[in-house]
Design an enzyme around this catalytic site. Structure first.
Site, PDB file in Angstrom:
ATOM      1  N   GLN A  15      44.039  48.807  39.159  1.00 11.73           N
ATOM      2  CA  GLN A  15      43.250  49.507  38.139  1.00 11.73           C
ATOM      3  C   GLN A  15      44.106  50.401  37.248  1.00 11.73           C
ATOM      4  OE1 GLN A  15      39.092  50.830  39.092  1.00 11.73           O
ATOM      5  NE2 GLN A  15      39.914  50.880  41.177  1.00 11.73           N
ATOM      6  N   ASP A  37      58.680  43.882  43.925  1.00 11.49           N
ATOM      7  CA  ASP A  37      57.967  44.113  45.180  1.00 11.49           C
ATOM      8  C   ASP A  37      58.392  45.470  45.714  1.00 11.49           C
ATOM      9  OD1 ASP A  37      56.993  44.172  47.785  1.00 11.49           O
ATOM     10  OD2 ASP A  37      57.301  42.031  48.093  1.00 11.49           O
ATOM     11  N   LEU A  38      57.431  46.371  45.841  1.00 14.77           N
ATOM     12  CA  LEU A  38      57.725  47.734  46.284  1.00 14.77           C
ATOM     13  C   LEU A  38      58.356  47.759  47.670  1.00 14.77           C
ATOM     14  CD1 LEU A  38      57.470  50.696  45.387  1.00 14.77           C
ATOM     15  CD2 LEU A  38      55.180  50.734  46.396  1.00 14.77           C
ATOM     16  N   ALA A  61      50.198  50.349  45.330  1.00 16.71           N
ATOM     17  CA  ALA A  61      49.786  50.942  46.604  1.00 16.71           C
ATOM     18  C   ALA A  61      48.911  49.971  47.374  1.00 16.71           C
ATOM     19  CB  ALA A  61      49.013  52.245  46.367  1.00 16.71           C
ATOM     20  N   TYR A  62      48.800  50.226  48.654  1.00 15.59           N
ATOM     21  CA  TYR A  62      47.809  49.562  49.504  1.00 15.59           C
ATOM     22  C   TYR A  62      46.565  50.445  49.457  1.00 15.59           C
ATOM     23  CZ  TYR A  62      45.889  47.129  53.601  1.00 15.59           C
ATOM     24  OH  TYR A  62      45.104  46.387  54.450  1.00 15.59           O
ATOM     25  N   THR A  63      45.503  49.969  48.820  1.00 18.35           N
ATOM     26  CA  THR A  63      44.341  50.825  48.562  1.00 18.35           C
ATOM     27  C   THR A  63      43.080  50.392  49.297  1.00 18.35           C
ATOM     28  OG1 THR A  63      43.815  49.534  46.579  1.00 18.35           O
ATOM     29  CG2 THR A  63      45.196  51.487  46.287  1.00 18.35           C
ATOM     30  N   THR A 102      46.457  60.501  46.454  1.00 18.08           N
ATOM     31  CA  THR A 102      45.007  60.416  46.615  1.00 18.08           C
ATOM     32  C   THR A 102      44.395  61.663  47.229  1.00 18.08           C
ATOM     33  OG1 THR A 102      43.269  59.176  47.791  1.00 18.08           O
ATOM     34  CG2 THR A 102      45.401  59.315  48.851  1.00 18.08           C
ATOM     35  N   ASP A 103      43.102  61.834  46.996  1.00 17.09           N
ATOM     36  CA  ASP A 103      42.319  62.890  47.637  1.00 17.09           C
ATOM     37  C   ASP A 103      42.175  62.667  49.140  1.00 17.09           C
ATOM     38  OD1 ASP A 103      40.788  60.619  46.644  1.00 17.09           O
ATOM     39  OD2 ASP A 103      39.021  61.613  47.456  1.00 17.09           O
ATOM     40  N   TYR A 126      44.762  55.006  55.774  1.00 12.82           N
ATOM     41  CA  TYR A 126      45.089  55.027  54.355  1.00 12.82           C
ATOM     42  C   TYR A 126      45.584  56.407  53.926  1.00 12.82           C
ATOM     43  CZ  TYR A 126      44.343  55.360  49.323  1.00 12.82           C
ATOM     44  OH  TYR A 126      44.510  55.611  47.979  1.00 12.82           O
TER      45      TYR A 126
END
Length: 299
Positions: A15, A37-38, A61-63, A102-103, A126
């Protein structure tokens, strides 16, 4: 404020990466798998060498919050190990790095919005991997900005607003949690703010206020309120709608626990960079409008 030199975004189809591509202009290059590739240091080195960017944004990220509970190894690789390697490479070349977090690094038990220096206590895998990524970046690079954001939605990918509209196409009522609160964030608004911050950094060589910043949509709501706003916007455009039935989170169990309070205080970003995101409701209306105009936004 424009960025002096090219910006390399790690990530291509998520996104935020999609949003950065949409607003970034010709000097922004977004690279994801298989190009970069990270989790592969060699590919990161090659991208930095080829592009010679003025600044790097890590939007990869892995989300998958729930899936992370059973895929901790993959989540750590993408959210912690990879960002640490990227930060090390950027530090060696003295490249500023903006890393997205992230929060979910908070447990949600506070009664007020979280500040950047509040204690972290992630509830699930996560959040744990994202907090580990923050620490890895800070340990590796003293010219890094870490941006924590929350409840991201956009016309692309999978997100809450799109899910609600999809469900409404086949249901009259939808049960939605009303005791978890946060700041919904429209990804294109976030992308514009990130680029403003990038411009500020690259045009101020003596910048010293590195560290963690909170950046999310202005205003707060719960998930049920976000759903109701999305349906109001959809109704005005002749799109799908449903009646929202508010329920407590206890009636909607998930593999990964969510923080009850994800609200974040974003004053520091405004004070240092002069940046604040628009009201979250504006983002919802823009997002729903884009979805109604374009049938191919899933790609």
């Amino acid at each position: 404020m424009s960025v002096r030199g090219p910006v390399l975004v790690i990530g291509h189809d998520g996104q935020l990466a999609r949003s950065l591509r949409a607003v970034g202009g010709k000097d922004l290059v977004a690279l994801g798998r298989p190009d970069v590739d990270l989790t592969q240091e060699a590919s990161l080195k090659a991208a930095l060498q080829q592009l010679s960017p003025a600044l790097v944004v890590n939007a990869a990220a892995y989300t998958a919050v729930d899936a992370a509970e059973n895929n901790a190894q993959n989540a750590y690789a993408l959210n912690a190990d990879g960002p640490g390697v990227l930060a090390t490479l950027c530090a060696r070349q003295d490249l500023p790095l903006i890393h997205i977090s992230t929060d979910y690094v908070f447990d949600g038990r506070a009664s007020s919005p979280y500040d950047e220096n509040d204690e972290t206590a992630p509830l699930g895998v996560y959040g744990q991997t994202k907090r580990a990524g923050e620490m890895a970046v800070q340990q590796a690079h003293d010219r890094a900005i870490i941006i924590r954001t929350a409840w991201v939605f956009s016309p692309w990918g999978q997100n809450f607003v799109k899910t609600m509209l999809r469900l409404a196409a086949g249901r009259d009522t939808i049960n939605v949690v009303d005791d978890q609160f946060g700041n919904p964030t429209y990804a294109p608004h976030l992308a514009q703010a990130i680029l403003l911050i990038a411009g500020y950094i690259t045009q101020n060589p003596n910048f010293e206020d590195w560290g963690i910043y909170h950046l999310a949509g202005t205003g707060q709501t719960h998930w049920a309120g976000l759903a109701e706003t999305a349906f109001a916007a959809s109704r005005a455009l002749g799109g799908p709608v449903a009646d929202v039935v508010p329920i407590p989170a206890s009636q909607y169990p998930t593999p990964a626990p969510r923080p009850a309070n994800s609200r974040m205080n974003c004053n520091r970003a405004k004070q240092v960079f002069g940046v604040a995101l628009p009201d979250w409701q504006m983002g919802v209306h823009e997002c729903v409008g884009a979805l109604m105009r374009n049938a191919d936004t899933d790609t």
